[in-house]
Motif scaffolding. Structure first.
Motif, short mmCIF file in Angstrom:
data_model
loop_
_atom_site.label_atom_id
_atom_site.label_comp_id
_atom_site.label_asym_id
_atom_site.label_seq_id
_atom_site.Cartn_x
_atom_site.Cartn_y
_atom_site.Cartn_z
N TYR A 222 0.81 -1.22 0.00
CA TYR A 222 0.00 0.00 0.00
C TYR A 222 0.84 1.27 0.00
CZ TYR A 222 -4.03 -2.78 -0.19
OH TYR A 222 -4.97 -3.66 -0.66
N GLN A 223 2.09 1.18 0.46
CA GLN A 223 2.94 2.37 0.44
C GLN A 223 3.64 2.56 -0.89
OE1 GLN A 223 5.49 2.10 3.90
NE2 GLN A 223 3.69 2.17 5.22
N THR A 224 4.05 1.45 -1.51
CA THR A 224 4.92 1.60 -2.69
C THR A 224 4.38 0.93 -3.95
OG1 THR A 224 6.15 -0.41 -2.13
CG2 THR A 224 6.96 1.63 -1.18
N GLY A 225 3.31 0.13 -3.83
CA GLY A 225 2.78 -0.57 -5.00
C GLY A 225 3.36 -1.97 -5.11
N THR A 226 2.75 -2.80 -5.98
CA THR A 226 3.15 -4.21 -6.05
C THR A 226 4.56 -4.40 -6.62
OG1 THR A 226 1.98 -4.36 -8.15
CG2 THR A 226 0.80 -5.14 -6.21
N GLY A 227 5.00 -3.45 -7.46
CA GLY A 227 6.33 -3.60 -8.07
C GLY A 227 7.43 -3.48 -7.02
N ALA A 228 7.43 -2.36 -6.29
CA ALA A 228 8.50 -2.11 -5.31
C ALA A 228 8.36 -3.02 -4.09
CB ALA A 228 8.48 -0.64 -4.88
N ALA A 229 7.14 -3.47 -3.80
CA ALA A 229 6.94 -4.29 -2.59
C ALA A 229 7.41 -5.72 -2.78
CB ALA A 229 5.45 -4.29 -2.20
N LEU A 230 7.65 -6.12 -4.03
CA LEU A 230 8.05 -7.51 -4.27
C LEU A 230 9.51 -7.72 -3.86
CD1 LEU A 230 7.14 -10.22 -5.57
CD2 LEU A 230 8.17 -9.40 -7.70
N THR A 231 9.70 -8.67 -2.94
CA THR A 231 11.06 -9.04 -2.54
C THR A 231 11.21 -10.54 -2.77
OG1 THR A 231 10.33 -9.41 -0.27
CG2 THR A 231 11.21 -7.22 -0.76
N GLY A 232 12.33 -11.11 -2.41
CA GLY A 232 12.48 -12.57 -2.50
C GLY A 232 13.29 -13.01 -3.69
N PRO A 233 13.49 -14.35 -3.80
CA PRO A 233 14.42 -14.89 -4.80
C PRO A 233 14.09 -14.52 -6.25
CG PRO A 233 13.18 -16.65 -3.69
CD PRO A 233 12.91 -15.39 -2.94
N VAL A 234 12.80 -14.54 -6.62
CA VAL A 234 12.47 -14.22 -8.02
C VAL A 234 12.84 -12.77 -8.32
CG1 VAL A 234 10.58 -13.95 -9.69
CG2 VAL A 234 10.70 -16.01 -8.26
N SER A 235 12.50 -11.87 -7.40
CA SER A 235 12.77 -10.45 -7.65
C SER A 235 14.27 -10.15 -7.72
CB SER A 235 12.12 -9.58 -6.58
OG SER A 235 12.86 -9.65 -5.39
N ARG A 236 15.09 -11.02 -7.09
CA ARG A 236 16.55 -10.81 -7.12
C ARG A 236 17.20 -11.57 -8.26
NH1 ARG A 236 15.83 -11.68 -1.52
NH2 ARG A 236 16.28 -13.88 -1.85
N GLY A 237 16.42 -12.43 -8.91
CA GLY A 237 16.98 -13.25 -9.98
C GLY A 237 17.78 -14.43 -9.45
N ASP A 238 17.48 -14.88 -8.23
CA ASP A 238 18.21 -16.00 -7.62
C ASP A 238 17.64 -17.35 -8.10
OD1 ASP A 238 20.07 -14.59 -6.19
OD2 ASP A 238 18.85 -14.49 -4.36
N ALA A 239 18.04 -17.76 -9.30
CA ALA A 239 17.50 -19.01 -9.87
C ALA A 239 17.88 -20.22 -9.03
CB ALA A 239 18.00 -19.16 -11.31
N GLY A 240 19.04 -20.19 -8.40
CA GLY A 240 19.49 -21.32 -7.59
C GLY A 240 18.53 -21.57 -6.42
N THR A 241 18.08 -20.51 -5.78
CA THR A 241 17.14 -20.66 -4.66
C THR A 241 15.81 -21.22 -5.15
OG1 THR A 241 18.18 -18.76 -3.62
CG2 THR A 241 16.05 -19.42 -2.74
N VAL A 242 15.34 -20.71 -6.29
CA VAL A 242 14.07 -21.20 -6.85
C VAL A 242 14.20 -22.70 -7.16
CG1 VAL A 242 12.51 -21.01 -8.84
CG2 VAL A 242 13.37 -18.94 -7.71
N LYS A 243 15.34 -23.08 -7.72
CA LYS A 243 15.57 -24.49 -8.06
C LYS A 243 15.52 -25.36 -6.79
CE LYS A 243 18.66 -27.33 -10.78
NZ LYS A 243 19.91 -27.41 -11.50
#
Ligand SMILES: NC(=O)c1ccc[n+]([C@@H]2O[C@H](COP(=O)([O-])OP(=O)(O)OC[C@H]3O[C@@H](n4cnc5c(N)ncnc54)[C@H](OP(=O)(O)O)[C@@H]3O)[C@@H](O)[C@H]2O)c1
Length: 290
Positions: A222-243
């Protein structure tokens, strides 16, 4: 045509005795509302109607309703609305009366029989989740979508007097709004159920442990919108964690499917925010796309 003589409160009748009917009955009474007066609550089961009718308000079975006058709120299950509307259409109707259901999913065609009789119809859909034992507060400080065959200013006024905001919608907008509400409310609960299942082997109240995380995430949305609020492995491009996550849940088809679908949504959001490079996107797509 007005619903009541000038300076007189509009008489309101509620049909139904479930969560929304109970909350609405309490709200019309509680908010004191000078412009509206709850006259009666009717339901399939008169004892249940009596339980939710505030003191001094008449109650009974649906068949006890003899005339349509003021505003009739049809607070019954979605599937029951058309048949109930058809039986109400057999009753005499006072000029200017308005029949109004509270469903998000049913349009005005669900009350076709009343419309054909010349009665004004509307829907008054609270964007709210009503738990069992819902009280009057559920109608306070929310948005209420209103779809009406006429102008229905009384419904906007009622929403305002509940301390809520009326939003006039078209039939198509109403359907989409309801779809969004299902994602935001019902499927948010489904999502939290998946979170519970993902760590079912841990002997701890995981939902409680996740609570600050959930609250902060919602605040951020609600403060920054869905784009900026997204954190985590996908948002960082951490494919190894997703795997490694996919490896962990490989024996659970439902968790795997949900992880992939939601991961794809996260990937699209991160991509449109310009946070990932081409290689990161390709690596994540390879893991997440079905
Ligand atoms: N719950 C929510 O969070 C929510 C939010 C927004 C809008 N709504 C809408 O509000 C409306 C009521 O939902 P609710 O949550 O209050 O449902 P609910 O708690 O399940 O209650 C449903 C009511 O409908 C009555 N009913 C069912 N079939 C009937 C029939 N054939 N004739 C007469 N009455 C019948 C039930 O009577 P009995 O008690 O005799 O079974 C009960 O009083 C629905 O249109 C729903 O879409 C609900």
């Amino acid at each position: 045509m007005s619903l009541a003589a000038e300076n007189e409160a509009i008489p309101c009748t509620i049909i139904g005795s479930g969560r929304v009917a109970a909350s609405l009955a309490g709200a019309v009474r509680l908010y004191g509302i000078p412009d509206f007066r709850l006259d009666a609550v009717y339901a399939r089961n008169s004892a249940r109607a009596a339980r939710i009718a505030p003191a001094g308000v008449q109650s009974g079975e649906v068949q006890d309703l003899e005339t349509l006058s003021g505003i009739i709120f049809i607070a019954v299950s979605d599937d029951a609305i058309p048949d109930l509307a058809a039986s109400l259409a057999k009753l005499p109707a006072e000029p200017g009366c308005l029949c109004c259901h509270l469903s998000g999913a049913v349009g005005l065609s669900g009350m076709l029989a009343l419309q054909q009789k010349g009665v004004d119809v509307a829907s008054f859909h609270p964007l709210q989740s009503f738990p069992e034992q819902a009280d009057a507060d559920c109608f306070n400080n929310i948005f209420i979508s209103i779809l009406a065959s006429g102008e229905a200013p009384a419904l906007s006024r009622l929403a305002e007097q509940f301390g809520s905001q009326a939003v006039m919608v078209t039939e198509a907008q109403k359907q989409k709004l309801h779809l969004s509400a299902v994602f935001a409310s019902n499927y948010l609960v489904s999502l939290l159920r998946l979170a519970e299942q993902a760590s079912k082997d841990i002997d701890a109240d995981v939902l409680q442990m996740l609570r600050p995380l959930i609250n902060t995430t919602l605040d951020n949305v609600y403060q920054t919108g869905t784009g900026a609020a997204l954190t985590g492995p996908v948002s960082r491009g951490d494919a190894g964690t997703v795997k490694s996550h996919l490896h962990l849940i490989q024996s659970d088809q439902k968790l795997t499917q949900a992880y992939r679908v939601l991961g794809c949504v996260a990937l699209e959001r991160a991509q449109s925010s310009g946070r990932l490079n081409h290689e990161q996107i390709k690596a994540l797509q390879k893991l997440l796309y079905l």
